[in-house]
Write an enzyme that holds these catalytic residues in place. Structure first.
Site, mmCIF file in Angstrom:
data_model
loop_
_atom_site.group_PDB
_atom_site.id
_atom_site.type_symbol
_atom_site.label_atom_id
_atom_site.label_comp_id
_atom_site.label_asym_id
_atom_site.label_seq_id
_atom_site.Cartn_x
_atom_site.Cartn_y
_atom_site.Cartn_z
ATOM 1 N N LYS A 1 0.844 -1.196 0.000
ATOM 2 C CA LYS A 1 0.000 0.000 0.000
ATOM 3 C C LYS A 1 0.877 1.242 0.000
ATOM 4 C CE LYS A 1 -3.880 -1.881 2.703
ATOM 5 N NZ LYS A 1 -4.929 -1.718 1.684
ATOM 6 N N ARG B 1 -10.044 -11.771 2.255
ATOM 7 C CA ARG B 1 -10.868 -12.862 1.721
ATOM 8 C C ARG B 1 -10.114 -14.195 1.772
ATOM 9 N NH1 ARG B 1 -11.326 -9.621 -3.850
ATOM 10 N NH2 ARG B 1 -11.054 -7.936 -2.330
#
Ligand code: BES
Ligand code: MN
Ligand code: ZN
Length: 500
Positions: free
Chosen positions: A276, A350
């Site tokens: 990020k 996920r």
């Protein structure tokens, strides 16, 4: 802050809070104080724009004729608009005003006006609950705070004709507040303190409430075949963990299957090799907000001895880039046997939930399964910080969740699932990939991914990426960790799954 309930009597010291309905209609208690002060309240209202509308407040310092240090008038608005959440907001705004004002004591005398959606006992209990929730602070790391900035309020008394009943209602609410605070604490702690192993340790605290807590380290998870979860944590120096909490509160002989909650517990999300940008990355310490909600909810169910069997499972990992980290393009095999091509290592939540969901449905055959996860930035783009995204393969469960959220002020907004979205995550070389081709419908493709691991169990996914942290004060959530989901799950159980 101590909370007490008692009958109405003018306090000998401290602040006194009274209610005023729309059009400056004083409550009975306010009228008696107005008389004692020779009309100070009426005159103060006339000198201001205070009309008794909801959320209005008027403070009268040191009025002659009563011993109170100040009288605060709270606008109640129209009686028919006054419910439990509005009562909480009143308590919260009183705390916000007085908490660090120098005042030590407050007495709140607000009866439920005729036509209100709650009675006197609930009104008093909810006012106290709202004040408590707003009083949350995390000051462990402040060493230089000036005395005049510190909380001063030591006691709140709610004065009502139904003090006993109010106290009984409040006893239960206060256990929820304690659970919310526990969850807020672990969300607020930085990632050098809360990592997978220390968060698993925090879960063990639930044992003293009678919760069974089982901890799986990397070796145990490898044996279960959890390649999807383990791949996320493989770049971290910290060992990944899965914690399964069980609260067995259903009446003996009950044949009901348990309800199950699953939480994303990424204790820090750098993005991994798909790293990020630096700006705002510190926010990713709260990427375990879903796990915190599940832990807090299990705490609440156990603390109030809910008559239900509930499973709370959290996948705890740290997503770091390193020489051992997973690479974009790697293929992992999940516990379900399905293979996953990891296109983007930042779509890690996920991957964690895939194995936790599969494990829980396989091991416990729950009657329903609800996961909470700070899963996608896209849900924040869609819904901001007012609703969490709701996805479900079961309409009945979705309706129950929305209703529970409305009652607790933790709002959900349902988004669609469907085959056309599901196709977006087909991979060329494995059973699926962990992101869609483009960025379109990013929250939905993430939910589609999770759905491939729930094996037809009635399931709902709450994407709480916008709700883990309040960037401004809200009525019962001071700026900071929210613990969104604790109240919601507790309410869902109470209304829909608990033995009567
Ligand atoms: N933890 C983030 C999601 C997130 C973003 C939570 C902002 C709270 C605020 C999640 O793991 C993530 O990085 N998601 C990616 C997915 C993308 C790579 C498909 C995102 O939303 O950008
Ligand atoms: Mn991520
Ligand atoms: Zn994440």
């Amino acid at each position: 802050m101590k909370i007490e309930f008692g009958r109405f009597a003018l306090p000998e010291s401290g602040a006194l809070v009274l209610g005023v309905l729309e059009e400056r209609k004083l409550s009975a208690q306010a009228e008696s104080v107005d008389r004692k002060t020779k009309g100070a309240l009426t005159r103060a209202m006339a000198a201001s724009r205070f009309t008794g509308g909801r959320d209005q407040m008027l403070e009268i310092m040191a009025p002659a004729g009563v011993a109170a240090s100040r009288v605060i008038l709270i606008g109640l608005g129209k009686p028919e608009g006054l419910g439990a959440l509005e009562a909480e907001a009143i308590g919260a705004s009183v705390y916000a005003r007085l908490g660090a004002s120098g005042e030590k004591d407050v007495a709140i005398a607000i009866d439920a006006p005729k036509g209100a959606k709650v009675g006197n006992a609930e009104m008093a209990a909810r006012i106290a609950y709202g004040a408590r929730l707003r009083s949350y602070r995390f000051d462990k790391y402040r060493t230089k705070e000036k005395a005049d900035k510190k909380p001063s309020l030591l006691r709140l008394r709610a004065l009502t004709g139904e003090a006993k009943a109010a106290e009984a209602l409040h006893d239960r609410l206060d256990k929820i507040a304690e659970s919310v605070f526990f969850a807020r604490d672990i969300v607020t702690e930085p990632a050098n303190i809360i990592h997978p192993e220390s968060l698993a340790e925090e879960c063990k605290r639930l044992r003293k409430l009678g919760v069974e807590v089982e901890i799986f380290g990397e070796k145990a998870m490898k044996k279960l075949g959890m390649g999807s979860l383990l791949g996320v944590g493989q770049g971290s120096a910290r060992e990944s963990q899965m914690v399964v909490m069980r609260w067995n509160g259903a009446p003996k002989g009950s044949k009901e299957r348990p309800v199950a909650f699953c939480g994303k517990g990424v204790t820090f999300d750098t993005g991994g090799i798909s790293i990020k940008p630096a700006g705002g990355m510190e926010d990713m310490k709260w990427d375990m907000g879903g796990a915190a909600a599940v832990i807090g909810a299990m705490h609440a169910l156990a603390a109030r001895r809910a008559k239900v069997d509930a499973i709370g499972a959290v996948g705890l990992v740290e997503n770091m880039p390193s020489g051992t980290a997973q690479r974009p393009g790697d293929v992992v095999t999940s516990m379900s046997g399905q293979t996953i091509e990891v296109i983007n290592t930042d779509a890690e939540g996920r991957l964690v939930l895939a194995d936790v969901l599969w494990y829980v449905q396989d091991r416990y055959k729950p009657k329903c399964m609800i996961d909470l996860a700070t899963l996608t930035g896209a849900i924040v783009v869609s819904l901001g910080h007012e609703h969490a995204g709701l996805f479900a393969n079961d309409d009945d469960l979705a309706v129950k969740l929305v209703a529970a959220g409305q009652k607790e002020g933790e709002l959900l907004w349902r988004l669609p699932l469907g085959d056309a979205y599901d196709k977006e995550i087909n991979s060329d070389i494995a059973d699926m990939k962990n992101v869609g081709a483009g960025r379109d419908a990013g929250s939905i493709t993430a939910a589609q991914f999770l759905q491939r691991f729930v094996n037809k169990v009635p399931w709902a996914h709450l994407d709480i990426a916008g709700m883990a942290w309040a960037s401004k004060d809200r009525a019962t959530v001071p700026k900071g960790a929210w613990a969104f989901g604790v109240r919601l799950l507790d309410r869902l159980v109470a209304d829909s799954y608990e033995a009567k």
